[in-house]
Scaffold this motif. Structure first.
Motif, PDB file in Angstrom:
ATOM      1  N   GLN A 246       0.840  -0.912   0.650  1.00  0.00           N
ATOM      2  CA  GLN A 246      -0.184  -0.032   0.363  1.00  0.00           C
ATOM      3  C   GLN A 246       1.285   1.379  -0.293  1.00  0.00           C
ATOM      4  N   ARG A 247       1.795   1.063   0.523  1.00  0.00           N
ATOM      5  CA  ARG A 247       2.884   2.252   0.364  1.00  0.00           C
ATOM      6  C   ARG A 247       3.058   2.604  -0.551  1.00  0.00           C
ATOM      7  N   GLU A 248       4.126   1.433  -0.979  1.00  0.00           N
ATOM      8  CA  GLU A 248       4.453   1.685  -2.593  1.00  0.00           C
ATOM      9  C   GLU A 248       3.438   2.410  -3.167  1.00  0.00           C
ATOM     10  N   SER A 249       2.331   1.630  -3.387  1.00  0.00           N
ATOM     11  CA  SER A 249       1.102   2.058  -3.892  1.00  0.00           C
ATOM     12  C   SER A 249       0.813   3.760  -3.987  1.00  0.00           C
ATOM     13  N   GLU A 250       0.681   3.701  -2.658  1.00  0.00           N
ATOM     14  CA  GLU A 250       0.959   5.356  -2.179  1.00  0.00           C
ATOM     15  C   GLU A 250       1.763   6.373  -2.834  1.00  0.00           C
ATOM     16  N   ARG A 251       2.965   6.138  -2.827  1.00  0.00           N
ATOM     17  CA  ARG A 251       4.329   6.580  -3.260  1.00  0.00           C
ATOM     18  C   ARG A 251       4.553   6.846  -5.567  1.00  0.00           C
ATOM     19  N   LEU A 252       3.677   5.386  -5.754  1.00  0.00           N
ATOM     20  CA  LEU A 252       3.633   5.358  -7.605  1.00  0.00           C
ATOM     21  C   LEU A 252       2.819   6.665  -8.122  1.00  0.00           C
ATOM     22  N   LEU A 253       1.864   6.820  -7.324  1.00  0.00           N
ATOM     23  CA  LEU A 253       0.659   7.488  -6.718  1.00  0.00           C
ATOM     24  C   LEU A 253       0.861   9.242  -6.633  1.00  0.00           C
ATOM     25  N   LYS A 254       2.207   9.338  -6.009  1.00  0.00           N
ATOM     26  CA  LYS A 254       2.370  10.947  -5.711  1.00  0.00           C
ATOM     27  C   LYS A 254       3.054  11.403  -7.188  1.00  0.00           C
ATOM     28  N   THR A 255       4.700   9.910  -6.803  1.00  0.00           N
ATOM     29  CA  THR A 255       5.064  10.551  -7.865  1.00  0.00           C
ATOM     30  C   THR A 255       4.076  10.347  -9.347  1.00  0.00           C
TER      31      THR A 255
END
Length: 83
Positions: free
Chosen positions: A45-54
């Motif tokens: 989930q944290r990785e998905s959130e990081r990718l979404l922010k990018t």
């Protein structure tokens, strides 16, 4: 006690503990496995959130610096216009 968390055919992480005086048993292993699976979900989930922010940062930079107008219209309403 260490347990791997496997997704597909890859080991995604190895989760372990070493803080029990008595020998670990099957119940301990099941609890550790449940904890490791949940930890893996949190990490994904944290990785998905990081990718979404990018992705959002890239869109914002692109739209704010575009030489043409950009409008996002949804349900007949203008939801976004670039500067």
């Amino acid at each position: 006690l260490s347990l791997p968390v496997i997704e597909g055919e890859k080991v995604k992480l190895v989760f372990g503990v070493g803080n029990k005086e008595d020998p670990y048993d099957e119940t301990d292993a099941k609890h550790l496995q449940l904890l490791a699976v949940e930890l893996n979900k949190i990490l994904r989930q944290r990785e998905s959130e990081r990718l979404l922010k990018t992705s959002e940062d890239r869109f914002r930079a692109m739209s704010e610096n575009a030489l043409t107008g950009i409008w996002i219209v949804q349900d007949g309403l203008i939801e976004y216009t670039n500067p």
